[in-house]
Write an enzyme that holds these catalytic residues in place. Structure first.
Site, mmCIF file in Angstrom:
data_model
loop_
_atom_site.group_PDB
_atom_site.id
_atom_site.type_symbol
_atom_site.label_atom_id
_atom_site.label_comp_id
_atom_site.label_asym_id
_atom_site.label_seq_id
_atom_site.Cartn_x
_atom_site.Cartn_y
_atom_site.Cartn_z
ATOM 1 N N VAL A 63 0.842 -1.197 0.000
ATOM 2 C CA VAL A 63 0.000 0.000 0.000
ATOM 3 C C VAL A 63 0.882 1.254 0.000
ATOM 4 O O VAL A 63 0.657 2.187 -0.767
ATOM 5 C CB VAL A 63 -0.975 0.004 1.200
ATOM 6 C CG1 VAL A 63 -1.618 1.379 1.388
ATOM 7 C CG2 VAL A 63 -2.047 -1.063 1.014
ATOM 8 N N VAL A 66 2.464 1.904 -3.440
ATOM 9 C CA VAL A 66 1.540 2.454 -4.428
ATOM 10 C C VAL A 66 1.110 3.871 -4.047
ATOM 11 O O VAL A 66 1.015 4.749 -4.903
ATOM 12 C CB VAL A 66 0.306 1.541 -4.605
ATOM 13 C CG1 VAL A 66 -0.732 2.189 -5.508
ATOM 14 C CG2 VAL A 66 0.732 0.196 -5.174
ATOM 15 N N GLU A 67 0.862 4.097 -2.771
ATOM 16 C CA GLU A 67 0.373 5.406 -2.328
ATOM 17 C C GLU A 67 1.427 6.501 -2.444
ATOM 18 O O GLU A 67 1.126 7.604 -2.867
ATOM 19 C CB GLU A 67 -0.128 5.329 -0.880
ATOM 20 C CG GLU A 67 -1.399 4.532 -0.698
ATOM 21 C CD GLU A 67 -2.643 5.209 -1.253
ATOM 22 O OE1 GLU A 67 -2.588 6.397 -1.614
ATOM 23 O OE2 GLU A 67 -3.679 4.542 -1.317
ATOM 24 N N SER A 68 2.671 6.212 -2.027
ATOM 25 C CA SER A 68 3.664 7.289 -1.937
ATOM 26 C C SER A 68 5.063 6.920 -2.416
ATOM 27 O O SER A 68 5.948 7.764 -2.398
ATOM 28 C CB SER A 68 3.778 7.755 -0.486
ATOM 29 O OG SER A 68 4.357 6.718 0.301
ATOM 30 N N TYR A 174 -5.576 0.157 -8.904
ATOM 31 C CA TYR A 174 -4.966 0.244 -7.575
ATOM 32 C C TYR A 174 -4.993 -1.117 -6.884
ATOM 33 O O TYR A 174 -3.976 -1.596 -6.382
ATOM 34 C CB TYR A 174 -5.722 1.289 -6.743
ATOM 35 C CG TYR A 174 -5.261 1.407 -5.315
ATOM 36 C CD1 TYR A 174 -4.212 2.247 -4.977
ATOM 37 C CD2 TYR A 174 -5.889 0.690 -4.296
ATOM 38 C CE1 TYR A 174 -3.791 2.361 -3.657
ATOM 39 C CE2 TYR A 174 -5.476 0.794 -2.982
ATOM 40 C CZ TYR A 174 -4.427 1.633 -2.668
ATOM 41 O OH TYR A 174 -4.002 1.730 -1.361
#
Length: 191
Positions: A63, A66-68, A174
């Site tokens: 996560v 992918v997020e940051s 996502y």
């Protein structure tokens, strides 16, 4: 006859070199993947909060990637911040649920706070959707309200697994990439 022997020797040498190259590449490819493709910064915190909340550290790392991309200063155009890209309103709700007093959205930029809250929220979503990663990740990305409305509108059960039926392209992609990254983190870091 001599020409056949030379050709045969060249083939043997080529095969030996190919095997050596493949073995050499395999011995360092995981190191390259860990360093450049699937990094794991803040390893201790990812593992600690994952274990505390009963979430796979590989899923948390996936996560974050992918997020940051493990950029602690990441901000989205929608207002999410930190490693796990938590929206201020969601952060306030999480803080209330976790019993964190005097919470301000600025705290989401703190690495430890962000991982702790993001991991707790991921665990909450997994619990909310009976351990279903597809629904939990869709809710992490698009919001619980959207996922709940899709479940009602399309008759999805909590065992829903048809990623391609997720209506938002961004959320569909996502979920796919987080699940793929989770498998890589499991392999590379032996979670």
């Amino acid at each position: 006859m001599r020409r056949k022997t030379q050709t045969k020797d060249k083939i043997i040498i080529a095969v030996v070199l190919a095997c050596f190259s493949a073995t050499y590449f395999c011995s360092w490819k995981d190191d390259v993947l860990r360093k450049f493709v699937y990094p794991l910064q803040y390893d201790y915190m990812v593992r600690q909060y994952s274990y505390e909340d009963g979430v796979s550290p590989a899923l948390v790392a996936a996560v974050i990637l992918v997020e940051s991309k493990f950029n602690e200063d990441a901000f989205s155009h929608r207002g999410a911040s930190g490693l796990m890209q938590i929206m201020p309103e969601t952060g306030e709700w999480i803080a209330g649920e976790m019993g964190i007093e005097n919470f301000t959205p600025d705290q989401l930029t703190n690495v430890q706070t962000n991982i702790k809250m993001g991991t707790w929220y991921l665990a909450y979503l997994l619990h909310e959707y009976d351990g279903n990663k597809v629904l939990a990740l869709a809710a992490y990305n698009a919001g619980r309200g959207h996922v709940d409305s899709w479940m009602e509108e399309y008759g999805w059960e909590k065992n829903f697994s048809e990623i391609e039926k997720i209506p938002f392209t961004e959320t569909r992609e996502y979920v796919k990439i987080v699940l793929l990254n989770e498998q890589q983190y499991k392999h590379l870091y032996k979670f």
